[in-house]
Design a protein around this motif. Structure first.
Motif, PDB file in Angstrom:
ATOM      1  N   THR A 146       0.818  -1.200   0.000  1.00 39.86           N
ATOM      2  CA  THR A 146       0.000   0.000   0.000  1.00 39.86           C
ATOM      3  C   THR A 146       0.854   1.253   0.000  1.00 39.86           C
ATOM      4  OG1 THR A 146      -1.768  -1.120   1.178  1.00 39.86           O
ATOM      5  CG2 THR A 146      -1.747   1.269   1.300  1.00 39.86           C
ATOM      6  N   ARG A 147       1.838   1.311   0.878  1.00 41.73           N
ATOM      7  CA  ARG A 147       2.588   2.561   0.984  1.00 41.73           C
ATOM      8  C   ARG A 147       3.534   2.770  -0.192  1.00 41.73           C
ATOM      9  NH1 ARG A 147       5.298  -0.005   5.600  1.00 41.73           N
ATOM     10  NH2 ARG A 147       7.477  -0.350   5.084  1.00 41.73           N
ATOM     11  N   VAL A 148       4.037   1.697  -0.794  1.00 38.13           N
ATOM     12  CA  VAL A 148       4.881   1.852  -1.985  1.00 38.13           C
ATOM     13  C   VAL A 148       4.031   2.284  -3.173  1.00 38.13           C
ATOM     14  CG1 VAL A 148       6.302   0.598  -3.656  1.00 38.13           C
ATOM     15  CG2 VAL A 148       6.704   0.295  -1.207  1.00 38.13           C
ATOM     16  N   TRP A 149       2.859   1.684  -3.337  1.00 35.88           N
ATOM     17  CA  TRP A 149       1.930   2.048  -4.415  1.00 35.88           C
ATOM     18  C   TRP A 149       1.619   3.541  -4.404  1.00 35.88           C
ATOM     19  CZ3 TRP A 149      -0.477  -0.952  -8.218  1.00 35.88           C
ATOM     20  CH2 TRP A 149      -1.595  -0.390  -8.849  1.00 35.88           C
ATOM     21  N   PHE A 150       1.459   4.068  -3.215  1.00 36.69           N
ATOM     22  CA  PHE A 150       1.118   5.473  -2.997  1.00 36.69           C
ATOM     23  C   PHE A 150       2.080   6.417  -3.707  1.00 36.69           C
ATOM     24  CE2 PHE A 150       2.225   9.054  -0.058  1.00 36.69           C
ATOM     25  CZ  PHE A 150       1.053   9.772  -0.086  1.00 36.69           C
ATOM     26  N   TRP A 151       3.333   6.008  -3.851  1.00 35.22           N
ATOM     27  CA  TRP A 151       4.345   6.914  -4.376  1.00 35.22           C
ATOM     28  C   TRP A 151       4.436   6.937  -5.896  1.00 35.22           C
ATOM     29  CZ3 TRP A 151       6.896  10.793  -2.114  1.00 35.22           C
ATOM     30  CH2 TRP A 151       6.815  10.868  -0.723  1.00 35.22           C
ATOM     31  N   TYR A 152       3.818   6.008  -6.601  1.00 35.51           N
ATOM     32  CA  TYR A 152       3.972   6.053  -8.058  1.00 35.51           C
ATOM     33  C   TYR A 152       2.711   5.681  -8.829  1.00 35.51           C
ATOM     34  CZ  TYR A 152       4.615   0.906  -8.679  1.00 35.51           C
ATOM     35  OH  TYR A 152       4.455  -0.466  -8.739  1.00 35.51           O
ATOM     36  N   ASN A 153       1.576   5.742  -8.162  1.00 40.68           N
ATOM     37  CA  ASN A 153       0.299   5.448  -8.806  1.00 40.68           C
ATOM     38  C   ASN A 153      -0.732   6.514  -8.449  1.00 40.68           C
ATOM     39  OD1 ASN A 153       0.384   2.629 -10.194  1.00 40.68           O
ATOM     40  ND2 ASN A 153       1.535   2.364  -8.283  1.00 40.68           N
ATOM     41  N   PRO A 154      -1.855   6.559  -9.168  1.00 42.17           N
ATOM     42  CA  PRO A 154      -2.841   7.620  -8.925  1.00 42.17           C
ATOM     43  C   PRO A 154      -3.376   7.615  -7.492  1.00 42.17           C
ATOM     44  CG  PRO A 154      -3.280   6.531 -11.011  1.00 42.17           C
ATOM     45  CD  PRO A 154      -2.218   5.723 -10.332  1.00 42.17           C
ATOM     46  N   ASP A 155      -3.354   8.792  -6.860  1.00 39.77           N
ATOM     47  CA  ASP A 155      -3.988   9.006  -5.558  1.00 39.77           C
ATOM     48  C   ASP A 155      -5.199   9.886  -5.804  1.00 39.77           C
ATOM     49  OD1 ASP A 155      -1.998   7.636  -3.889  1.00 39.77           O
ATOM     50  OD2 ASP A 155      -0.659   9.191  -4.627  1.00 39.77           O
ATOM     51  N   VAL A 156      -6.311   9.244  -6.107  1.00 38.12           N
ATOM     52  CA  VAL A 156      -7.482   9.926  -6.664  1.00 38.12           C
ATOM     53  C   VAL A 156      -8.344  10.539  -5.568  1.00 38.12           C
ATOM     54  CG1 VAL A 156      -9.530   9.628  -8.109  1.00 38.12           C
ATOM     55  CG2 VAL A 156      -7.447   8.325  -8.604  1.00 38.12           C
ATOM     56  N   ILE A 157      -8.607   9.769  -4.516  1.00 39.07           N
ATOM     57  CA  ILE A 157      -9.434  10.223  -3.404  1.00 39.07           C
ATOM     58  C   ILE A 157      -8.670   9.964  -2.114  1.00 39.07           C
ATOM     59  CG2 ILE A 157     -11.603   9.890  -2.147  1.00 39.07           C
ATOM     60  CD1 ILE A 157     -12.903   9.048  -4.767  1.00 39.07           C
ATOM     61  N   THR A 158      -8.588  10.964  -1.286  1.00 45.70           N
ATOM     62  CA  THR A 158      -7.918  10.829   0.002  1.00 45.70           C
ATOM     63  C   THR A 158      -8.874  11.291   1.100  1.00 45.70           C
ATOM     64  OG1 THR A 158      -6.939  13.035  -0.187  1.00 45.70           O
ATOM     65  CG2 THR A 158      -5.639  11.169  -1.035  1.00 45.70           C
ATOM     66  N   TYR A 159      -8.373  11.274   2.347  1.00 46.28           N
ATOM     67  CA  TYR A 159      -9.213  11.614   3.493  1.00 46.28           C
ATOM     68  C   TYR A 159      -8.473  12.556   4.434  1.00 46.28           C
ATOM     69  CZ  TYR A 159     -11.892   7.731   1.699  1.00 46.28           C
ATOM     70  OH  TYR A 159     -12.613   6.923   0.862  1.00 46.28           O
ATOM     71  N   SER A 160      -9.240  13.332   5.143  1.00 50.95           N
ATOM     72  CA  SER A 160      -8.686  14.178   6.198  1.00 50.95           C
ATOM     73  C   SER A 160      -8.412  13.300   7.417  1.00 50.95           C
ATOM     74  CB  SER A 160      -9.682  15.275   6.562  1.00 50.95           C
ATOM     75  OG  SER A 160     -10.769  14.715   7.314  1.00 50.95           O
TER      76      SER A 160
END
Length: 562
Positions: free
Chosen positions: A86-100
């Motif tokens: 999960t955390r590696v994916w975060f760095w080179y793939n679309p981060d479309v929706i996030t949360y506060s």
């Protein structure tokens, strides 16, 4: 992808991990002060401590180095993926929706130009209008076909996909083209209050074939199928070291860092690396680690609430543990308060015992589903085993039909806190007549142990990547969910879970999910143990990293404060 499994071997390192995105579990990412009071806290803490800074207040340049590497399975949608993926994916793939931090939905304008949600005739429609500039690194447009591919790979209709969580996706009836290719129309059967968690990231259509979904990301990256401010620079398959660099094909705000570096270190080595200035961040889950790191010059200790929950998993498919009475006796022999005391010794911290795998006590709708079913009652456990025909032998260990009541406990790595916890389980179960054989395994075997269900007892954690716990009921407890590590569940309860997922009112769905979880917990194969504080040691000035609860600061905002 809300809940992503984390290794129990990382109890000193994974009680608090670097900012991640998915999720889980799962998918996502993550004050100061104690979580709860020193006496008997009513709820766990939801405090954050991560030096939040706007993009404009982060320096251009520099590197950010932490422990980490590619996981065995790098596709976070896959059931065999862990928090590392999960955390590696975060760095080179679309981060479309996030949360506060408190779970409010945030749409990333670099991917979404507009979002409309309507309900007509009792059925929900979500229309995603995608940024015209949004493009995968190989030139493929990020359009309605990416949304459709993500849905089709995860909706459960094709059992060949080893999907982590099909619930929610299965309630989508279609994903179609809107006014043009850059608009995706998502139609649901009924109303899904948690729909945003389904599309926090998109799979490239090429990555969404069965073969690629299951195998393409095994110990590999596919930067050509990715997008975002960073892309893979180097990946040393021998050492496991990994570097991200700015992506020249990115259309949004450029990443502030020159490089984002993961160094493949185990938890003990990571502490020493931080002390020696080799990494900029380290998790500090034990008092000893905290003591070592607190004296390092230029260090900030960031403390906050935890989006983790660690639980004991009982493999109901193993020979000895098939008997529900044995499982019930085993769980009633475990003093959860003592396990928590061991974990939190020296941290000046306390918390209520967790009562659910779905929500934390600081969340609306939380219910303590554990305590009404599973109590610490070793005398009752002895009676249960007596009635089940397990008689104490001369050494105190029970026997039946010539076989001793022996269970294995899989211990990963050499961390002293993990060893102390394993020994505590053995000491608690022995007086009841259950012998625990502690079986050591390498931390690198974590994913294999889970995928092959090669354990009797296993302590592992889930990280919540969004606040929508009811969404993940099937992921935890569904009979054919590959994320159901215990192997329990029933077809009737599966039906109840599917029915609950179609309840349109968020509060009512959560209440029903709690009721179903109580039925699942009555199979005595799963015992939530603790969450713990999030405690991070970081170099001073590091921005947007630390205890974020549900928040996922975007990668381009992570760096060094001006």
């Amino acid at each position: 992808m809300r809940s992503t499994i984390a290794s129990a071997a990382a109890l000193t390192a994974a009680l608090a991990l670097t900012v991640t995105a998915c999720s889980s579990s799962g998918s996502s990412a993550p004050d100061a002060g104690k979580r709860g009071t020193a006496a008997t806290p009513a709820v766990a803490s939801a405090k954050v401590d991560y030096n939040p800074q706007p993009y404009s207040n982060v320096k251009d340049g520099g590197t950010y180095t932490t422990p980490g590497t590619f996981d065995d399975q790098g596709n976070p949608f896959n059931a065999n993926a862990t928090l590392t993926a999960t955390r590696v994916w975060f760095w080179y793939n679309p981060d479309v929706i996030t949360y506060s931090p408190t779970g409010e939905v945030q749409y990333n304008p670099d991917y979404l130009s507009d979002v409309k949600v309507t309900v007509n005739g009792g059925n929900q429609r979500v229309v995603l209008t995608l940024n015209p500039k949004a493009t995968y690194n190989d030139g493929t447009p990020i359009d309605w076909k990416a949304v459709k591919a993500t849905w089709q790979a995860n909706n459960g209709t094709n059992k060949d996909y080893n999907a982590s969580n099909t619930e929610g996706y299965r309630n989508i009836t279609s994903v179609t083209r809107g006014t043009d290719d850059k608009q995706a129309v998502i139609d649901f059967k009924g109303v899904d209050p948690w729909w945003s968690s389904l599309f926090t990231t998109f799979l490239h259509p090429k990555a969404a074939t069965v073969a690629h979904f299951n195998d393409a990301y095994v110990k590999k990256a596919h930067p050509e199928w990715g997008a975002g401010p960073y892309t893979v620079g180097t990946f040393d398959t021998k050492s496991g070291n990994l570097t991200f660099v700015r992506n020249p094909k990115w259309w949004g705000k450029k990443g502030k860092l020159d490089k984002r570096i993961y160094v493949n270190l185990d938890s003990a080595a990571a502490i020493n690396a931080f002390k020696n200035g080799q990494v900029d961040y380290a998790s500090t889950g034990s008092a000893e680690d905290l003591k070592q790191i607190s004296g390092v010059n230029g260090t900030e200790i960031r403390r906050g609430g935890s989006p983790f929950e660690y639980s004991l998993y009982v493999n109901a498919k193993s020979t000895t543990l098939k008997d529900i009475q044995v499982r019930k006796a085993l769980l009633e022999s475990i003093d959860r308060a003592q396990i928590a005391k061991i974990q939190f010794q020296g941290l000046d911290y306390s918390e209520p015992l967790p009562g659910s795998a779905l929500l934390y006590s600081f969340q609306k709708g939380y219910s303590d589903n554990v305590s009404s079913l599973i109590k610490y009652a070793p005398d009752d456990a002895k009676k249960i085993l007596d009635a089940a025909g397990w008689k104490a032998g001369s050494d105190g260990i029970r026997q039946k039909n010539g076989a001793k009541l022996t269970v294995g406990y899989t211990l990963l790595g050499d961390d002293p806190l993990d060893k102390a916890t394993a020994n505590a389980f053995a000491a608690m179960l022995k007086p009841v007549g259950i012998q625990v054989d502690i079986k050591k395994a390498d931390e690198a075997d974590f994913s294999k142990i889970l995928s092959e269900r090669d354990f009797d007892l296993f302590l592992s954690g889930n990280r919540s990547t969004d606040p929508f716990g009811a969404r993940y009921l099937y992921q935890f407890y569904g009979t054919d969910s590959d994320s159901n590590l215990t192997g329990t569940g029933t077809p009737d309860l599966d039906k109840e879970i599917h029915a609950a997922s179609q309840i349109s009112d968020a509060g009512k769905q959560t209440a029903q999910a709690n009721a179903i979880e109580r039925k699942e917990l009555a199979q005595y194969a799963f015992l939530p143990l603790f969450s713990g504080p999030s405690i991070y040691a970081v170099k001073k000035g590091l921005a947007n990293v630390g205890a974020t609860i549900f928040a996922t600061p975007l990668p381009e905002t992570i760096g060094w404060q001006k």
